[in-house]
Write a protein that holds these residues in place. Structure first.
Motif, mmCIF file in Angstrom:
data_model
loop_
_atom_site.group_PDB
_atom_site.id
_atom_site.type_symbol
_atom_site.label_atom_id
_atom_site.label_comp_id
_atom_site.label_asym_id
_atom_site.label_seq_id
_atom_site.Cartn_x
_atom_site.Cartn_y
_atom_site.Cartn_z
ATOM 1 N N LYS A 22 0.818 -1.209 0.000
ATOM 2 C CA LYS A 22 0.000 0.000 0.000
ATOM 3 C C LYS A 22 0.852 1.260 0.000
ATOM 4 N N TYR A 23 1.949 1.215 0.734
ATOM 5 C CA TYR A 23 2.781 2.398 0.933
ATOM 6 C C TYR A 23 4.230 1.927 1.026
ATOM 7 N N PRO A 24 5.084 2.245 0.053
ATOM 8 C CA PRO A 24 6.440 1.664 -0.002
ATOM 9 C C PRO A 24 7.416 2.317 0.966
ATOM 10 N N ASN A 25 7.072 2.273 2.235
ATOM 11 C CA ASN A 25 7.856 2.963 3.244
ATOM 12 C C ASN A 25 8.242 1.981 4.350
ATOM 13 N N PRO A 26 9.530 1.688 4.521
ATOM 14 C CA PRO A 26 9.938 0.729 5.557
ATOM 15 C C PRO A 26 9.690 1.222 6.974
ATOM 16 N N GLU A 27 9.262 2.475 7.140
ATOM 17 C CA GLU A 27 8.843 2.961 8.448
ATOM 18 C C GLU A 27 7.499 2.363 8.857
ATOM 19 N N GLU B 242 9.100 -15.931 20.917
ATOM 20 C CA GLU B 242 7.840 -16.610 20.624
ATOM 21 C C GLU B 242 7.667 -16.881 19.133
ATOM 22 N N GLY B 243 8.648 -16.491 18.340
ATOM 23 C CA GLY B 243 8.558 -16.698 16.899
ATOM 24 C C GLY B 243 7.805 -15.609 16.165
ATOM 25 N N GLU B 244 7.452 -14.527 16.873
ATOM 26 C CA GLU B 244 6.774 -13.395 16.247
ATOM 27 C C GLU B 244 7.805 -12.310 15.916
ATOM 28 N N TYR B 245 7.405 -11.393 15.042
ATOM 29 C CA TYR B 245 8.332 -10.349 14.606
ATOM 30 C C TYR B 245 7.987 -9.009 15.237
ATOM 31 N N VAL B 246 8.991 -8.371 15.755
ATOM 32 C CA VAL B 246 8.864 -7.064 16.400
ATOM 33 C C VAL B 246 9.528 -6.026 15.508
ATOM 34 N N PHE B 247 8.804 -4.962 15.190
ATOM 35 C CA PHE B 247 9.339 -3.915 14.330
ATOM 36 C C PHE B 247 10.101 -2.889 15.161
ATOM 37 N N LEU B 248 11.298 -2.571 14.727
ATOM 38 C CA LEU B 248 12.101 -1.570 15.408
ATOM 39 C C LEU B 248 11.839 -0.200 14.814
ATOM 40 N N THR B 249 11.871 0.810 15.657
ATOM 41 C CA THR B 249 11.749 2.180 15.158
ATOM 42 C C THR B 249 13.094 2.644 14.599
ATOM 43 N N ARG C 30 26.474 -10.427 15.317
ATOM 44 C CA ARG C 30 27.315 -10.310 16.514
ATOM 45 C C ARG C 30 26.529 -10.747 17.749
ATOM 46 N N TYR C 31 25.271 -10.270 17.841
ATOM 47 C CA TYR C 31 24.442 -10.696 18.971
ATOM 48 C C TYR C 31 24.153 -12.196 18.905
ATOM 49 N N LYS C 32 23.891 -12.715 17.697
ATOM 50 C CA LYS C 32 23.564 -14.137 17.561
ATOM 51 C C LYS C 32 24.740 -15.013 17.979
ATOM 52 N N ALA C 33 25.951 -14.558 17.694
ATOM 53 C CA ALA C 33 27.140 -15.317 18.102
ATOM 54 C C ALA C 33 27.217 -15.443 19.619
ATOM 55 N N ASN C 34 26.536 -14.532 20.336
ATOM 56 C CA ASN C 34 26.504 -14.567 21.802
ATOM 57 C C ASN C 34 25.180 -15.113 22.330
ATOM 58 N N GLY C 35 24.400 -15.735 21.424
ATOM 59 C CA GLY C 35 23.134 -16.321 21.832
ATOM 60 C C GLY C 35 22.043 -15.303 22.092
ATOM 61 N N GLN C 36 22.151 -14.113 21.481
ATOM 62 C CA GLN C 36 21.188 -13.036 21.709
ATOM 63 C C GLN C 36 20.616 -12.542 20.388
ATOM 64 N N THR C 37 19.607 -11.682 20.493
ATOM 65 C CA THR C 37 19.000 -11.037 19.328
ATOM 66 C C THR C 37 19.142 -9.526 19.446
ATOM 67 N N LEU C 38 18.752 -8.823 18.409
ATOM 68 C CA LEU C 38 18.737 -7.359 18.465
ATOM 69 C C LEU C 38 17.830 -6.863 19.579
ATOM 70 N N LEU C 39 16.761 -7.595 19.863
ATOM 71 C CA LEU C 39 15.858 -7.195 20.947
ATOM 72 C C LEU C 39 16.548 -7.277 22.295
ATOM 73 N N ASP C 40 17.365 -8.320 22.484
ATOM 74 C CA ASP C 40 18.143 -8.422 23.721
ATOM 75 C C ASP C 40 19.111 -7.248 23.843
ATOM 76 N N GLY C 41 19.737 -6.900 22.723
ATOM 77 C CA GLY C 41 20.668 -5.778 22.733
ATOM 78 C C GLY C 41 19.987 -4.472 23.057
ATOM 79 N N LEU C 42 18.793 -4.279 22.502
ATOM 80 C CA LEU C 42 18.041 -3.047 22.759
ATOM 81 C C LEU C 42 17.624 -2.971 24.219
ATOM 82 N N HIS C 43 17.151 -4.098 24.763
ATOM 83 C CA HIS C 43 16.736 -4.112 26.171
ATOM 84 C C HIS C 43 17.919 -3.785 27.086
ATOM 85 N N ALA C 44 19.099 -4.293 26.742
ATOM 86 C CA ALA C 44 20.288 -3.998 27.550
ATOM 87 C C ALA C 44 20.607 -2.507 27.535
#
Length: 578
Positions: free
Chosen positions: A272-277, A315-322, A430-444
């Motif tokens: 509908k709208y070609p905007n990755p935001e 949980e296998g769901e996708y979280v969109f980052l701002t 880099r996070y995956k090599a440490n057993g983490q995701t971008l979400l873990d990095g953001l929470h930290a």
């Protein structure tokens, strides 16, 4: 009325382009559309034109494009013969008439004796910026409307450093453009003649090859899990080939392309709208992601200068980052990597816009790196990088804006979704090599620095009436009436139009070290803030909000209170239009 005179002139133009003539005759009785198409000239903003396609002086068509091209040609000629000989690089994306407009620009420039280097297929905005620097041309142009809907197109002008033209140059080009009374009088040369005379050169894949060689400057050190599973969509735009090449060069082979959206399509048929935001732009990528259990989803906008990311959670769901969250993750990992390698310059600087999260500043502070704010618009980031080159006092490290624009390597001087796609993949690896995701990095990051949260509200007000209402809204927020009415405790008002910061309690004023712009930022006593800015490319007014709490719950509550207080005022001002 003046617009009626102009409309009649177009109707009576014997050699008017056939499609425009047909559209104009069909809509001859549509007074509202005619007024909006002719009531003003499509304005040359801070770096170029952008508008809806169609007939009229307030639309993107071959005549308004030719006029802008002649304005640029006159400016280049005023800069001397050498400037004309250095020439202009021209790129275009997948939008309606982009290729045609690109050639029209070359034909106008060539008629005026100015060389053009035109890409032989659609290419991204960052590659255009790179090519300006690589070929040492005087200027560059990209035909694009970035992430706007399919009915839009535009034209952005670049300076010799590869960044969008400075305000000074933009004003000079505007003056030359406005001196052209009759846009039907703009003359063009034939393509065959330009090729024969060496005034037009087509660029092929070799320029992309040169760009890719620079990407290794961005690669991170340390353990990276390059088996990271990535789903990527170019959203029918120009980024597909270069982003895929970049990921491959970086060592990522587990990449799944959203094949339906890898096809250039000016209608952006599947989105509908070609905007990755916008999370809705990821609908197809989500389907692919669930199928292959991708770690991250990446999407780039039609001219590949903006990039968005979604991350698979536990949980296998996708979280969109701002855009602010992506920027914080990129920045933190870049600075951490440089610190680990003892490669941090003493005079390093991070650049961000006035409406970008303050989380970036506290991250930079941790590493002893200075943060500088610039006005909204990536051109102001590129201008600072150019300033840094002229003095040993500062070294550029990273630049970003909340609207999903990032720059890591300064071999490009505009936001670059190719660079950003490669780096976010490396950060995730880099996070995956440490057993983490971008979400873990953001929470930290939140746990360490506080729960920063931002939000954006946009109101679209089309046409002549809408533009007048936007001005009215900005003027009201600038007035003492708003300060008296507002229920929150204001500390400081930064008025970029007057160029001053005002202390609300005392009225003391101090100058802002930024160019003049039609924008306002209000900082509250608790450090929360909001800003107001009319869009420079769309009929919109934007409201930005930023808060910080000790917990996620606390920052959520602060954000609701702040947005409610501001938008209540806005709703009252627009109640007769919405």
């Amino acid at each position: 009325m003046v617009w009626k005179v102009e409309a009649e002139k177009w109707l009576n133009q014997e050699d008017l382009e056939v499609t425009l003539k047909r559209q104009l005759m069909i809509e001859e009785k549509n007074q509202g559309l005619l007024e909006d198409s002719f009531y003003r000239n499509l304005s040359f903003g801070t770096a170029g034109l952008r508008g809806e396609l169609g007939f009229g002086t307030n639309r993107m068509n071959i005549y308004t494009v030719r006029k802008a091209a002649l304005g640029l040609a006159l400016y280049i000629k005023s800069c001397g013969e050498v400037a004309g000989n250095r020439g202009v690089v021209i790129a275009y994306d997948s939008r309606h008439q982009s290729a045609e407009f690109g050639l029209e620009v070359a034909k106008v420039l060539g008629f005026n004796g100015i060389r053009s280097y035109l890409f032989d297929e659609l290419q991204s905005t960052p590659l255009l910026s790179f090519a300006v620097r690589e070929l040492n041309t005087f200027s560059g142009i990209v035909i694009t409307a970035s992430h706007n809907p399919s009915e839009y197109n535009g034209l952005k002008v670049y300076g010799e450093d590869g960044g969008q033209v400075t305000l000074e140059a933009a004003n000079a080009i505007t003056a030359h453009t406005e001196s052209i009374d009759d846009l039907f009088s703009v003359e063009v040369a034939e393509e065959a003649y330009l090729l024969e005379e060496g005034l037009l050169t087509y660029l092929n894949h070799e320029m992309s090859d040169r760009y890719v060689l620079h990407l290794d400057e961005l690669f991170l050190s340390g353990p990276l899990d390059k088996n990271l599973s990535i789903v990527y969509s170019p959203l029918h735009g120009a980024g597909g080939k270069l982003v895929c090449r970049g990921l491959k060069v970086a060592g990522f082979s587990n990449v799944t392309i959203v094949s339906e959206q890898a096809i250039p399509d000016p209608e952006f048929t599947t989105v509908k709208y070609p905007n990755p935001e916008d999370p809705q732009a990821f609908e197809m990528a989500l389907t692919y992601g669930h199928k292959v259990k991708a770690d991250i989803l990446i999407a780039t906008d039609p001219d590949a200068d903006r990039m968005g990311v979604a991350v698979r959670d536990s949980e296998g769901e996708y979280v969109f980052l701002t855009g602010n969250q992506i920027g914080a993750l990129l920045l933190n990992t870049l600075l951490e990597d440089k610190s680990d390698r003892d490669a941090m310059p003493e005079n390093g600087v991070v650049l961000k816009t006035i409406v970008t999260s303050e989380l970036g500043r506290v991250i930079a502070d941790k590493y002893g790196v200075k943060t500088m704010d610039v006005l909204t618009g990536f051109k102001f980031i590129s201008e600072k990088i150019l300033e840094f080159e002229k003095t040993p006092d500062s070294t550029f490290l990273f630049g970003y804006e909340e609207s999903y624009g990032y720059l890591i390597g300064d071999f490009v001087r505009d936001k670059d979704a190719v660079q950003a796609s490669v780096l976010i993949a490396e950060v995730a690896a880099r996070y995956k090599a440490n057993g983490q995701t971008l979400l873990d990095g953001l929470h930290a990051l939140y746990e360490e620095h506080g729960f920063y949260q931002e939000s954006l509200e946009s109101i679209t007000l089309r046409g002549k009436t809408g533009m007048a209402k936007i001005d009215e809204i900005v003027n009201y927020f600038r007035s003492s009436s708003f300060v008296k009415e507002f229920t929150q405790s204001l500390s400081t008002i930064e008025d970029y139009s007057s160029g001053h910061s005002i202390v609300v309690e005392t009225g003391d004023r101090r100058p802002l070290d930024l160019p003049i712009a039609n924008a306002l930022k209000f900082i509250l006593s608790d450090g929360t803030w909001f800003a107001i800015r009319p869009s420079g490319t769309e009929p919109k007014i934007k409201f930005y909000f930023g808060v910080q709490g000790e917990t996620k719950f606390g920052s959520d509550a602060l954000l609701v209170v702040l947005k409610t207080a501001v938008m209540t005022v806005v709703e009252r001002l627009t109640s007769n239009l919405l």
